[in-house]
Design a protein around this motif. Structure first.
Motif, PDB file in Angstrom:
ATOM      1  N   VAL A  34     108.967  90.914   2.627  1.00  0.00           N
ATOM      2  CA  VAL A  34     109.660  90.533   1.389  1.00  0.00           C
ATOM      3  C   VAL A  34     110.445  91.691   0.772  1.00  0.00           C
ATOM      4  CG1 VAL A  34     108.032  88.687   0.862  1.00  0.00           C
ATOM      5  CG2 VAL A  34     107.634  90.964  -0.084  1.00  0.00           C
ATOM      6  N   LYS A  35     110.155  92.911   1.210  1.00  0.00           N
ATOM      7  CA  LYS A  35     110.911  94.047   0.663  1.00  0.00           C
ATOM      8  C   LYS A  35     110.884  95.209   1.644  1.00  0.00           C
ATOM      9  CE  LYS A  35     112.401  93.548  -2.622  1.00  0.00           C
ATOM     10  NZ  LYS A  35     113.748  92.980  -2.988  1.00  0.00           N
ATOM     11  N   LYS A  36     112.080  95.734   1.879  1.00  0.00           N
ATOM     12  CA  LYS A  36     112.271  96.906   2.719  1.00  0.00           C
ATOM     13  C   LYS A  36     112.883  97.975   1.827  1.00  0.00           C
ATOM     14  CE  LYS A  36     114.994  98.252   6.834  1.00  0.00           C
ATOM     15  NZ  LYS A  36     115.971  97.733   7.825  1.00  0.00           N
ATOM     16  N   THR A  37     112.068  98.944   1.443  1.00  0.00           N
ATOM     17  CA  THR A  37     112.542  99.997   0.553  1.00  0.00           C
ATOM     18  C   THR A  37     111.902 101.315   0.979  1.00  0.00           C
ATOM     19  OG1 THR A  37     112.831 100.633  -1.785  1.00  0.00           O
ATOM     20  CG2 THR A  37     110.770  99.524  -1.210  1.00  0.00           C
ATOM     21  N   VAL A  38     111.945 102.315   0.102  1.00  0.00           N
ATOM     22  CA  VAL A  38     111.363 103.615   0.402  1.00  0.00           C
ATOM     23  C   VAL A  38     110.263 103.931  -0.595  1.00  0.00           C
ATOM     24  CG1 VAL A  38     113.433 104.543   1.493  1.00  0.00           C
ATOM     25  CG2 VAL A  38     113.121 104.819  -0.985  1.00  0.00           C
ATOM     26  N   ASN A  39     109.409 104.838  -0.199  1.00  0.00           N
ATOM     27  CA  ASN A  39     108.404 105.377  -1.109  1.00  0.00           C
ATOM     28  C   ASN A  39     109.144 106.102  -2.231  1.00  0.00           C
ATOM     29  OD1 ASN A  39     106.428 106.929  -2.390  1.00  0.00           O
ATOM     30  ND2 ASN A  39     105.371 107.448  -0.486  1.00  0.00           N
ATOM     31  N   PHE A  40     108.992 105.630  -3.459  1.00  0.00           N
ATOM     32  CA  PHE A  40     109.748 106.215  -4.569  1.00  0.00           C
ATOM     33  C   PHE A  40     109.416 107.687  -4.794  1.00  0.00           C
ATOM     34  CE2 PHE A  40     110.752 102.070  -7.090  1.00  0.00           C
ATOM     35  CZ  PHE A  40     111.347 101.547  -5.960  1.00  0.00           C
ATOM     36  N   GLY A  51     104.230  89.476   2.352  1.00  0.00           N
ATOM     37  CA  GLY A  51     103.491  88.497   1.568  1.00  0.00           C
ATOM     38  C   GLY A  51     103.819  87.095   2.005  1.00  0.00           C
ATOM     39  N   ASP A  52     103.635  86.137   1.100  1.00  0.00           N
ATOM     40  CA  ASP A  52     104.005  84.758   1.402  1.00  0.00           C
ATOM     41  C   ASP A  52     105.516  84.602   1.286  1.00  0.00           C
ATOM     42  OD1 ASP A  52     104.542  84.642  -1.330  1.00  0.00           O
ATOM     43  OD2 ASP A  52     103.136  83.009  -1.746  1.00  0.00           O
ATOM     44  N   GLY A  53     106.005  83.396   1.455  1.00  0.00           N
ATOM     45  CA  GLY A  53     107.443  83.183   1.469  1.00  0.00           C
ATOM     46  C   GLY A  53     108.153  83.532   0.189  1.00  0.00           C
ATOM     47  N   ASN A  54     107.433  83.530  -0.938  1.00  0.00           N
ATOM     48  CA  ASN A  54     108.032  83.815  -2.240  1.00  0.00           C
ATOM     49  C   ASN A  54     107.687  85.202  -2.774  1.00  0.00           C
ATOM     50  OD1 ASN A  54     109.287  81.216  -2.609  1.00  0.00           O
ATOM     51  ND2 ASN A  54     107.230  80.387  -2.948  1.00  0.00           N
ATOM     52  N   GLY A  55     106.882  85.967  -2.039  1.00  0.00           N
ATOM     53  CA  GLY A  55     106.466  87.278  -2.532  1.00  0.00           C
ATOM     54  C   GLY A  55     105.574  87.175  -3.751  1.00  0.00           C
ATOM     55  N   THR A  56     104.623  86.265  -3.722  1.00  0.00           N
ATOM     56  CA  THR A  56     103.759  85.974  -4.868  1.00  0.00           C
ATOM     57  C   THR A  56     102.702  87.058  -5.060  1.00  0.00           C
ATOM     58  OG1 THR A  56     104.026  83.625  -4.329  1.00  0.00           O
ATOM     59  CG2 THR A  56     102.266  84.211  -5.878  1.00  0.00           C
ATOM     60  N   PRO A  57     102.478  87.519  -6.305  1.00  0.00           N
ATOM     61  CA  PRO A  57     101.358  88.434  -6.540  1.00  0.00           C
ATOM     62  C   PRO A  57     100.051  87.817  -6.028  1.00  0.00           C
ATOM     63  CG  PRO A  57     102.767  88.320  -8.479  1.00  0.00           C
ATOM     64  CD  PRO A  57     103.252  87.247  -7.534  1.00  0.00           C
ATOM     65  N   GLY A  58      99.234  88.658  -5.398  1.00  0.00           N
ATOM     66  CA  GLY A  58      98.021  88.149  -4.781  1.00  0.00           C
ATOM     67  C   GLY A  58      98.182  87.886  -3.303  1.00  0.00           C
ATOM     68  N   THR A  59      99.423  88.048  -2.799  1.00  0.00           N
ATOM     69  CA  THR A  59      99.670  87.882  -1.355  1.00  0.00           C
ATOM     70  C   THR A  59     100.226  89.148  -0.729  1.00  0.00           C
ATOM     71  OG1 THR A  59     102.019  87.172  -1.404  1.00  0.00           O
ATOM     72  CG2 THR A  59     100.352  85.492  -1.873  1.00  0.00           C
ATOM     73  N   THR A 268     102.270  94.681 -13.110  1.00  0.00           N
ATOM     74  CA  THR A 268     102.749  93.460 -13.752  1.00  0.00           C
ATOM     75  C   THR A 268     103.227  92.443 -12.722  1.00  0.00           C
ATOM     76  OG1 THR A 268     104.964  94.425 -14.003  1.00  0.00           O
ATOM     77  CG2 THR A 268     103.450  94.659 -15.871  1.00  0.00           C
ATOM     78  N   ASP A 269     102.993  91.177 -12.988  1.00  0.00           N
ATOM     79  CA  ASP A 269     103.527  90.127 -12.113  1.00  0.00           C
ATOM     80  C   ASP A 269     105.057  90.132 -12.092  1.00  0.00           C
ATOM     81  OD1 ASP A 269     100.982  89.346 -11.431  1.00  0.00           O
ATOM     82  OD2 ASP A 269     101.107  87.360 -12.348  1.00  0.00           O
ATOM     83  N   PRO A 270     105.738  90.181 -13.238  1.00  0.00           N
ATOM     84  CA  PRO A 270     107.206  90.263 -13.214  1.00  0.00           C
ATOM     85  C   PRO A 270     107.678  91.709 -13.127  1.00  0.00           C
ATOM     86  CG  PRO A 270     106.443  89.885 -15.470  1.00  0.00           C
ATOM     87  CD  PRO A 270     105.219  89.937 -14.602  1.00  0.00           C
ATOM     88  N   PRO A 271     108.947  91.953 -12.728  1.00  0.00           N
ATOM     89  CA  PRO A 271     109.985  90.943 -12.499  1.00  0.00           C
ATOM     90  C   PRO A 271     109.947  90.290 -11.126  1.00  0.00           C
ATOM     91  CG  PRO A 271     110.920  93.129 -12.254  1.00  0.00           C
ATOM     92  CD  PRO A 271     109.499  93.335 -12.714  1.00  0.00           C
ATOM     93  N   GLY A 272     109.209  90.806 -10.174  1.00  0.00           N
ATOM     94  CA  GLY A 272     109.100  90.194  -8.863  1.00  0.00           C
ATOM     95  C   GLY A 272     110.085  90.753  -7.853  1.00  0.00           C
ATOM     96  N   PHE A 273     109.963  90.272  -6.623  1.00  0.00           N
ATOM     97  CA  PHE A 273     110.693  90.872  -5.493  1.00  0.00           C
ATOM     98  C   PHE A 273     112.113  90.352  -5.322  1.00  0.00           C
ATOM     99  CE2 PHE A 273     106.227  91.632  -4.719  1.00  0.00           C
ATOM    100  CZ  PHE A 273     106.242  92.990  -4.473  1.00  0.00           C
ATOM    101  N   ASP A 276     116.228  92.414  -7.128  1.00  0.00           N
ATOM    102  CA  ASP A 276     117.461  93.073  -6.684  1.00  0.00           C
ATOM    103  C   ASP A 276     118.106  92.394  -5.483  1.00  0.00           C
ATOM    104  OD1 ASP A 276     115.517  93.760  -4.891  1.00  0.00           O
ATOM    105  OD2 ASP A 276     115.767  95.926  -5.071  1.00  0.00           O
ATOM    106  N   GLU A 277     117.605  91.242  -5.084  1.00  0.00           N
ATOM    107  CA  GLU A 277     118.222  90.412  -4.044  1.00  0.00           C
ATOM    108  C   GLU A 277     117.705  88.995  -4.223  1.00  0.00           C
ATOM    109  OE1 GLU A 277     117.058  91.761  -0.092  1.00  0.00           O
ATOM    110  OE2 GLU A 277     115.180  92.555  -0.854  1.00  0.00           O
ATOM    111  N   THR A 278     118.288  88.037  -3.555  1.00  0.00           N
ATOM    112  CA  THR A 278     117.871  86.654  -3.743  1.00  0.00           C
ATOM    113  C   THR A 278     116.573  86.372  -2.989  1.00  0.00           C
ATOM    114  OG1 THR A 278     119.058  85.804  -1.807  1.00  0.00           O
ATOM    115  CG2 THR A 278     120.303  85.983  -3.870  1.00  0.00           C
ATOM    116  N   VAL A 279     115.903  85.309  -3.388  1.00  0.00           N
ATOM    117  CA  VAL A 279     114.688  84.897  -2.690  1.00  0.00           C
ATOM    118  C   VAL A 279     114.992  84.635  -1.215  1.00  0.00           C
ATOM    119  CG1 VAL A 279     112.926  83.093  -2.509  1.00  0.00           C
ATOM    120  CG2 VAL A 279     113.588  83.964  -4.755  1.00  0.00           C
ATOM    121  N   GLU A 280     116.149  84.042  -0.943  1.00  0.00           N
ATOM    122  CA  GLU A 280     116.518  83.688   0.428  1.00  0.00           C
ATOM    123  C   GLU A 280     116.734  84.917   1.306  1.00  0.00           C
ATOM    124  OE1 GLU A 280     116.978  80.467  -2.243  1.00  0.00           O
ATOM    125  OE2 GLU A 280     117.970  82.446  -2.327  1.00  0.00           O
TER     126      GLU A 280
END
Length: 312
Positions: A34-40, A51-59, A268-273, A276-280
């Motif tokens: 769900v996310k390809k980034t770097v160690n900040f 995670g799951d298809g939506n990047g849900t917290p808890g997955t 925090t649960d938001p803002p989510g994955f 910075d890009e669409t869910v798709e």
């Protein structure tokens, strides 16, 4: 103040080569990158989120990929086992799938549930358990259909240098319910339907060594920024030193090390994955925080290339 944690937000671990990591978690386990980034804090290293298809917290399980780094040793102050939950009746499918990929496993029973226990390519200990709770994951990969797909975390097993103090924290600070003891473990449960079961070993296990194949930290859910600040005040009032709020782009984070030496985060649960890009399109492109965007060309030339590929 009475606070009750919803349970696990994410778990972050250290692994080796990124292609091996992606082949296992996306290819074998059928999770979505769900996310390809770097160690900040170390931008020369990937930070990959599955995670799951939506990047849900808890997955969400996340990885710092350090190819050729030293092997770690699981011990006190760490998550020992990460547990995944699948739909009731799916365990037979997962036994056959592990056989297909020649992954050795054992089938054990604990607290009335059967678990498949195995390791990932870099030594992280994984379990799969059946439960009714949790929303079906519609992300389909190869033979992994929604009817058998991993729904998210079942929970985690913790090793503590001071188990009694960690047990007190889980029950009286994090607000988990103590629901039983068996085989040298205490089981706690949160109010959520996934990422809600935590088993704590009642005795110490020896010194840990941070490295490949070990968990760096476990993160707990906060509903939003206001709830996170309430958690910060609550944990500090309970005698723990808590960091300031850190902006991680997809959630805000605070950290503290509990008395058993486990590093806890509250995220925090938001803002989510899809921040910075669409869910798709989540996970398709290297996403960088603003402070590193100017170094994109150098980072893309330095980071080890990999691809999410079909391995069925």
């Amino acid at each position: 103040m009475t606070k009750k944690s919803l349970g696990i937000h994410h778990i972050t671990a250290i692994v080796g080569h990124p292609q091996e990591n992606v082949d296992f978690y996306a290819g074998v386990l059928g999770l979505r990158l769900v996310k390809k980034t770097v160690n900040f804090d170390d931008p020369g290293t990937y930070h990959l989120y599955f995670g799951d298809g939506n990047g849900t917290p808890g997955t969400i399980i996340t990885f710092f990929t350090w190819a050729n780094a030293r092997q770690g040793k699981i011990g006190d102050g760490q998550v020992c086992v990460t547990s995944y939950v699948v739909p009731t009746g799916a365990l037979d499918f997962w036994e056959k799938r592990l056989d297909k990929f020649k992954i050795e496993y054992t089938k054990t029973k604990r607290f009335g549930e059967f678990n498949l226990s195995f390791e990932d390519p870099h030594g992280l200990k994984i379990e799969i358990v059946e439960r009714e709770d949790g929303v079906q994951n519609e992300w389909v990969v190869g033979d992994v259909t929604a009817e058998v797909a991993i729904k998210g975390f079942g929970g985690a097993t913790l090793l503590s240098a001071q188990p009694e103090k960690t047990a007190h924290l889980l029950e009286h600070v994090m607000g988990l319910e103590r629901i039983g003891e068996e085989g040298g473990y205490i089981r706690f449960r949160s109010t959520a339907d996934i990422g809600n079961i935590v088993d704590l070993k009642k005795t110490t296990s020896g010194r840990a060594l941070m490295g490949v194949g070990t968990v760096h930290h476990i993160a707990w859910r906060a509903e939003d920024d206001a709830d996170q600040l309430d958690w910060k005040a609550h944990v500090e009032a309970s005698g723990y030193g808590v960091t300031s709020v850190k902006d991680r782009n997809y959630f805000n984070a605070i950290y503290f090390r509990e008395h058993g030496e486990i590093l806890f985060e509250i995220a925090t649960d938001p803002p989510g994955f899809a921040n910075d890009e669409t869910v798709e399109t989540m996970g398709e492109k290297l996403m960088l925080p603003a402070q590193y965007e100017q170094h994109r060309e150098k980072l893309e030339a330095t980071l080890i290339p990999f691809e999410v590929r079909e391995i069925d």
